[in-house]
Scaffold this motif. Structure first.
Motif, PDB file in Angstrom:
ATOM      1  N   UNK A   1       0.825  -1.207   0.000  1.00 47.07           N
ATOM      2  CA  UNK A   1       0.000   0.000   0.000  1.00 47.07           C
ATOM      3  C   UNK A   1       0.861   1.260   0.000  1.00 47.07           C
ATOM      4  N   UNK A   2       1.921   1.271   0.801  1.00 48.01           N
ATOM      5  CA  UNK A   2       2.796   2.450   0.855  1.00 48.01           C
ATOM      6  C   UNK A   2       3.449   2.697  -0.500  1.00 48.01           C
ATOM      7  N   UNK A   3       3.916   1.655  -1.130  1.00 41.30           N
ATOM      8  CA  UNK A   3       4.529   1.795  -2.449  1.00 41.30           C
ATOM      9  C   UNK A   3       3.545   2.304  -3.485  1.00 41.30           C
ATOM     10  N   UNK A   4       2.309   1.813  -3.418  1.00 37.82           N
ATOM     11  CA  UNK A   4       1.289   2.266  -4.358  1.00 37.82           C
ATOM     12  C   UNK A   4       0.930   3.732  -4.121  1.00 37.82           C
ATOM     13  N   UNK A   5       0.831   4.137  -2.857  1.00 42.00           N
ATOM     14  CA  UNK A   5       0.529   5.537  -2.539  1.00 42.00           C
ATOM     15  C   UNK A   5       1.646   6.445  -3.041  1.00 42.00           C
ATOM     16  N   UNK A   6       2.869   6.052  -2.802  1.00 42.18           N
ATOM     17  CA  UNK A   6       4.013   6.854  -3.224  1.00 42.18           C
ATOM     18  C   UNK A   6       4.103   6.918  -4.746  1.00 42.18           C
ATOM     19  N   UNK A   7       3.878   5.814  -5.398  1.00 46.63           N
ATOM     20  CA  UNK A   7       3.920   5.770  -6.853  1.00 46.63           C
ATOM     21  C   UNK A   7       2.824   6.639  -7.464  1.00 46.63           C
ATOM     22  N   UNK A   8       1.633   6.551  -6.913  1.00 44.05           N
ATOM     23  CA  UNK A   8       0.520   7.319  -7.437  1.00 44.05           C
ATOM     24  C   UNK A   8       0.724   8.815  -7.319  1.00 44.05           C
TER      25      UNK A   8
ATOM     26  N   UNK B   1       3.532  10.006  -9.676  1.00 46.37           N
ATOM     27  CA  UNK B   1       3.132  10.037 -11.080  1.00 46.37           C
ATOM     28  C   UNK B   1       2.269  11.260 -11.385  1.00 46.37           C
ATOM     29  N   UNK B   2       1.541  11.725 -10.397  1.00 49.49           N
ATOM     30  CA  UNK B   2       0.641  12.860 -10.587  1.00 49.49           C
ATOM     31  C   UNK B   2       1.387  14.189 -10.538  1.00 49.49           C
ATOM     32  N   UNK B   3       2.556  14.201  -9.936  1.00 47.03           N
ATOM     33  CA  UNK B   3       3.311  15.432  -9.759  1.00 47.03           C
ATOM     34  C   UNK B   3       4.468  15.474 -10.749  1.00 47.03           C
ATOM     35  N   UNK B   4       4.650  16.610 -11.398  1.00 45.93           N
ATOM     36  CA  UNK B   4       5.739  16.753 -12.364  1.00 45.93           C
ATOM     37  C   UNK B   4       7.109  16.571 -11.723  1.00 45.93           C
ATOM     38  N   UNK B   5       7.286  17.172 -10.568  1.00 46.72           N
ATOM     39  CA  UNK B   5       8.583  17.141  -9.888  1.00 46.72           C
ATOM     40  C   UNK B   5       8.606  16.170  -8.719  1.00 46.72           C
ATOM     41  N   UNK B   6       7.576  15.374  -8.543  1.00 45.42           N
ATOM     42  CA  UNK B   6       7.503  14.519  -7.374  1.00 45.42           C
ATOM     43  C   UNK B   6       7.197  15.368  -6.156  1.00 45.42           C
TER      44      UNK B   6
END
Length: 75
Positions: free
Chosen positions: A27-34, A37-42
């Motif tokens: 879940x943590x990896x999916x939250x971080x990945x999502x 991906x939504x942010x240009x600069x992370x």
């Protein structure tokens, strides 16, 4: 610390079980990945803060999952 949710992808060969990563880690990896991906600069925060943010979301998902399971069991 909350429950880790158990194994995310357990694999058994009949004798041994490899539990792999926990559901909390998944879940943590999916939250971080999502969010990345939504942010240009992370994130604009430190990697340590990013990880803490992701695990807070994972803990919330596990808590919601457990609450729903208890609610369904009571019906």
């Amino acid at each position: 610390m909350t429950s880790d949710g158990g194994a995310a992808f357990p694999v058994s060969n009949g004798r041994d079980t490899d539990h792999g990563m926990t559901l909390r880690d998944w879940f943590a990896g999916q939250a971080l990945s999502g969010i990345s991906a939504k942010s240009e600069d992370g994130f604009s925060i430190s990697p340590k803060d990013e990880a803490e943010w992701a695990y807070q979301r994972a803990d919330a998902m596990i808590a919601a999952r457990l609450a729903l399971a208890h609610k369904q069991a009571d019906q």
